[in-house]
Design an enzyme around this catalytic site. Structure first.
Site, PDB file in Angstrom:
ATOM      1  N   CYS A  39      -3.301   6.284  -3.445  1.00 15.08           N
ATOM      2  CA  CYS A  39      -2.896   4.911  -3.714  1.00 15.08           C
ATOM      3  C   CYS A  39      -3.190   4.618  -5.184  1.00 15.08           C
ATOM      4  O   CYS A  39      -4.354   4.648  -5.601  1.00 15.08           O
ATOM      5  CB  CYS A  39      -3.645   3.935  -2.808  1.00 15.08           C
ATOM      6  SG  CYS A  39      -3.067   2.249  -3.040  1.00 15.08           S
TER       7      CYS A  39
ATOM      8  N   CYS B 141       3.428  -0.403  -7.610  1.00 11.92           N
ATOM      9  CA  CYS B 141       3.143   0.749  -6.744  1.00 11.92           C
ATOM     10  C   CYS B 141       2.955   2.022  -7.583  1.00 11.92           C
ATOM     11  O   CYS B 141       3.922   2.576  -8.123  1.00 11.92           O
ATOM     12  CB  CYS B 141       4.247   0.959  -5.700  1.00 11.92           C
ATOM     13  SG  CYS B 141       3.745   2.146  -4.435  1.00 11.92           S
TER      14      CYS B 141
HETATM   15  O1  PYC Z   1      -0.046   1.745  -5.663  1.00 15.67           O
HETATM   16  O2  PYC Z   1       0.308   3.732  -4.802  1.00 15.67           O
HETATM   17  C1  PYC Z   1       0.210   2.506  -4.710  1.00 15.67           C
HETATM   18  C2  PYC Z   1       0.383   1.883  -3.373  1.00 15.67           C
HETATM   19  C3  PYC Z   1       0.705   2.517  -2.203  1.00 15.67           C
HETATM   20  C4  PYC Z   1       0.754   1.539  -1.226  1.00 15.67           C
HETATM   21  C5  PYC Z   1       0.462   0.328  -1.808  1.00 15.67           C
HETATM   22  N1  PYC Z   1       0.229   0.577  -3.117  1.00 15.67           N
END
Ligand code: PYC
Length: 326
Positions: free
Chosen positions: A89, A241
């Site tokens: 994550c 993300c």
């Molecule tokens: O930032 O890799 C990330 C992530 C995965 C799920 C929510 N955030």
């Protein structure tokens, strides 16, 4: 009556929350990947107590600190959400690094974190109290330009890529990627996921391709791309993300659309930004670096009272229908 106490620190990374569990249960195993499998098998009660309603929500990502097996790592972390353990994550690693600084357990420099997907580095700068740069695991494009037919008859084109989690990156979906269009975005993303499952392509690297990224052009001219990211439990990522941006870098590199070392600024659906670059990876794919900012927002102790019928979270089936449901 027994009462379990779970110490935690909350933060958000570019809008996406992380709850770091700093003590308590440690799932068995040698590697963090083994511990994550034990977590998914036997620690649903802890997952539910930490991130599910009524203490958490579908949006929240937990991070359980565990001993690492990699002698080079300072700490091990199992990231998890409403569904189970994640491979990696990115926003969570940034939040974890800032949390450990807040607790006096890390300082400026390199913090190496063993995750189920591999060991990553979090670079904590001296000059900025919120920024962290994550050197992520090797990321690669598995398939480019798949054609998928959605339930509503639309045809979209999409890539499948690994960025520490499995991603379906969809272009040509026709949706407006902004905060005022969340319901339609989630609906389309679920249809894309179902179409991938129908095509029998929903696993990669032994893990599910369970994150969907709807790509769009950046709104801010200083940035390069924008995305709505649907997480496996149905919540959308408020941050750009980290693993999704890594998957996108891998696809851009595979198409020859982004040179090694060139900057890629990725916007989230709320407009927050990660700045990313990559180096070519030995063996193919890319080694992404993702820079973002996190703020500690709270700390305390979760109280899990044996007499509380919802001490391990409200089961998903009993929660309000909506974002979780395709
Ligand atoms: O930032 O890799 C990330 C992530 C995965 C799920 C929510 N955030």
């Amino acid at each position: 009556m027994a009462t379990l106490r779970i110490p935690f620190v909350d933060s958000h990374t570019e809008g996406e929350p992380t709850r770091v569990v700093t003590g308590g249960a440690v799932p068995p195993g040698v590697t963090v990947a083994e511990r994550a499998r034990a977590f998914d098998r036997d620690f649903g009660w802890l997952r539910g107590a930490v991130v599910d309603e009524p203490r958490g929500s579908d949006v929240l990502v937990g991070a359980l600190l565990v001993p690492p097996s990699d002698p080079a790592a300072h700490v091990g972390a199992i990231f998890f959400n409403a569904v189970g353990a994640l491979g990696m994550c990115g926003h969570g690693t940034i939040g974890l690094a800032r949390t450990l600084v807040h607790l006096g357990r890390a300082a400026a420099g390199e913090l190496r974190v063993e995750t189920p997907a591999g060991t990553v580095s979090a670079w904590i700068p001296d000059e900025d109290p919120h920024a962290v740069t994550v050197a992520n695991v090797r990321s690669w494009a598995e398939r480019l330009d798949l054609e998928l037919r959605l339930d509503d008859g639309r045809t979209v084109h999409a890539d499948v890529a690994w960025g520490g989690n499995g991603f379906l990156l969809v272009h040509g979906h026709g949706e407006r990627v902004d905060h005022g269009n969340l319901e339609a975005l989630a609906h389309t993303a679920w249809m894309c996921r179902r179409a991938l499952e129908r095509a029998g392509l929903a696993t990669l690297n032994g893990r599910p391709v369970d994150h969907v990224e709807l790509e769009a052009p950046a709104e801010d001219p200083r940035n390069h791309g924008r995305a709505f990211v649907l997480c496996p439990g149905g919540a959308y990522d408020r941050s750009p993300c980290g693993t999704g941006t890594s998957a996108r870098l891998a696809c851009l590199a595979a198409r020859g659309q982004l040179a090694p070392g060139a900057s890629w600024r990725q916007e989230s659906v709320i407009g927050s930004v990660f700045e990313a670059t990559y180096a070519p990876a030995p063996g193919g794919g890319v080694l992404p670096r993702i820079r973002g900012r996190a703020w500690v927002t709270g700390e305390g102790t979760l109280i899990v009272d044996d007499a509380d019928p919802y001490r391990h979270g409200i089961p998903a089936a009993q929660r309000a229908q909506g974002a979780r449901t395709p």
